[in-house]
Scaffold this active site. Sequence first.
Site, PDB file in Angstrom:
ATOM      1  N   ASP A  90       0.836  -1.202   0.000  1.00  0.00           N
ATOM      2  CA  ASP A  90       0.000   0.000   0.000  1.00  0.00           C
ATOM      3  C   ASP A  90       0.875   1.258   0.000  1.00  0.00           C
ATOM      4  O   ASP A  90       0.638   2.186   0.769  1.00  0.00           O
ATOM      5  CB  ASP A  90      -0.937   0.006   1.209  1.00  0.00           C
ATOM      6  N   THR A 314      37.551 -12.535  -6.169  1.00  0.00           N
ATOM      7  CA  THR A 314      36.510 -13.548  -6.342  1.00  0.00           C
ATOM      8  C   THR A 314      35.630 -13.616  -5.100  1.00  0.00           C
ATOM      9  O   THR A 314      36.009 -13.151  -4.018  1.00  0.00           O
ATOM     10  CB  THR A 314      37.124 -14.939  -6.588  1.00  0.00           C
ATOM     11  N   ARG A 350      34.922 -20.643  -6.625  1.00  0.00           N
ATOM     12  CA  ARG A 350      34.812 -19.192  -6.514  1.00  0.00           C
ATOM     13  C   ARG A 350      34.315 -18.594  -7.832  1.00  0.00           C
ATOM     14  O   ARG A 350      34.394 -19.223  -8.877  1.00  0.00           O
ATOM     15  CB  ARG A 350      36.168 -18.582  -6.132  1.00  0.00           C
ATOM     16  N   LYS A 422      24.143 -26.008 -35.773  1.00  0.00           N
ATOM     17  CA  LYS A 422      24.501 -25.141 -34.652  1.00  0.00           C
ATOM     18  C   LYS A 422      23.269 -24.401 -34.130  1.00  0.00           C
ATOM     19  O   LYS A 422      22.243 -24.325 -34.803  1.00  0.00           O
ATOM     20  CB  LYS A 422      25.578 -24.139 -35.076  1.00  0.00           C
TER      21      LYS A 422
END
Length: 444
Positions: A90, A314, A350, A422
């Site tokens: 709301d 990473t 990672r 392909k």
Amino acid sequence: MTTAIAIEDVRREVKILRALSGHNNLVHFYDAHEDHDNVYIVMELCEGGELLDSILSRGGKYTEDDARVVMIQILNVVSFFHLQGVVHRDLKPENFLFTSKDENSQLKAIDFGLSDFVKPGLYSIFFYLSSMLYLFDWFVNMFFLFPFVDERLNDIVGSAYYVTPEVLHRSYSTEADVWSIGVIAYILLCGSRPFWARTESGIFRAVSKADPSFDDAPWPSLSSEARDFVKRLLNKDPRKRSTAAQALSHPWIKNYNDVKVPVDILIFKLMKAYLRSSSLRKAALRALSKTLTVDELFYLKEQFALLEPNKNGTISLENIKVALMKNATDAMESRIPEFLASLNALQYRRMDFDEFCAAALSVHQLEALDRWEQHARCAYELFEKDGNRAIVIDELASELGLSPSVPIHSVLHDWIRHTDGKLSFLGFVKLLHGVSSRTFAKVQ
């Protein structure tokens, strides 16, 4: 308050207010008490009046700079409670209060009477049941291709002018709040509602079928970034609509006063889908990620930084756990184990930034852009050079994890070029989206 439903609604509101805490743009909840006749909720006093009053006092519209200040506060608090698994249902100018009579004071979101928790991982439950009972084998396969999907709410609630099309269709989640923010933004910038009619049913028809006008004054005199910002919030397809966190990354917002982008729950849902995708789909998504513009990469760079990557650039499951715990309130803590379980593949490896871009981009949102065709064509050219290879339909079906009961030749016949075997451009685009259960319904 005499009905059991009304009592339960108030108790749910108190539960949500207790669970959500710690955000500057959320009304502070102190305590609640209940006697035989009433529930007493003690909250912060905000003396500045409603955002609606401010709009009316300005003759119906804000400058772009002033509208930006309001939008940043609204988007910040909404992205916060979406991360916690709460949908407001709301959002409207009446439900944002200024803390003092100074309009430069903070805005506070109030009135969680229609709000609800959104339970995560509904499809995970179906997956568990179907695997235990050997039912819905096609659904089991689709579980690995699709994002972690929140529970869908079905009550038609909220205020007519701010209600989203999917609410009217009785299937919605947190994206419904973002539409309401789009309506507020539209009103702030031009002084009129994007959808209007004399009756509630007429408003609902306009919301479902009409498009907001950006041709009438003052829209032509406003910046193109402002128009684009509102359009991304008012996309009728919730999959293509920006999230609140993404909206804070939009060019109209992000360069204003060093806005900080919060963690977006969407990235974890998209990452789950990526980690469970076939190697072919991962290659397609990596090709698409290489076509992203600087503005589109900004959001992903911000999200990656919020996961605090290791020194080698990473992230792992531990990074995600730390980020979730850092942003969790009582509302979210119970959800964290399920989030982590859905991303368990990162426990053993990672992910660098390039792969994160492929994992966390939303194909549906890119599809909503005017330059989608250019994105897709450029990505297909990259895929042709690096990842496209001859493939037979049976092999494609196996890699996608399709069930033997699926009529694969009917589903996949146009995915592969007949000239060289392909993946075709059409197949590439479908692969980006994943195979939906709707596809099966059409061919079975």
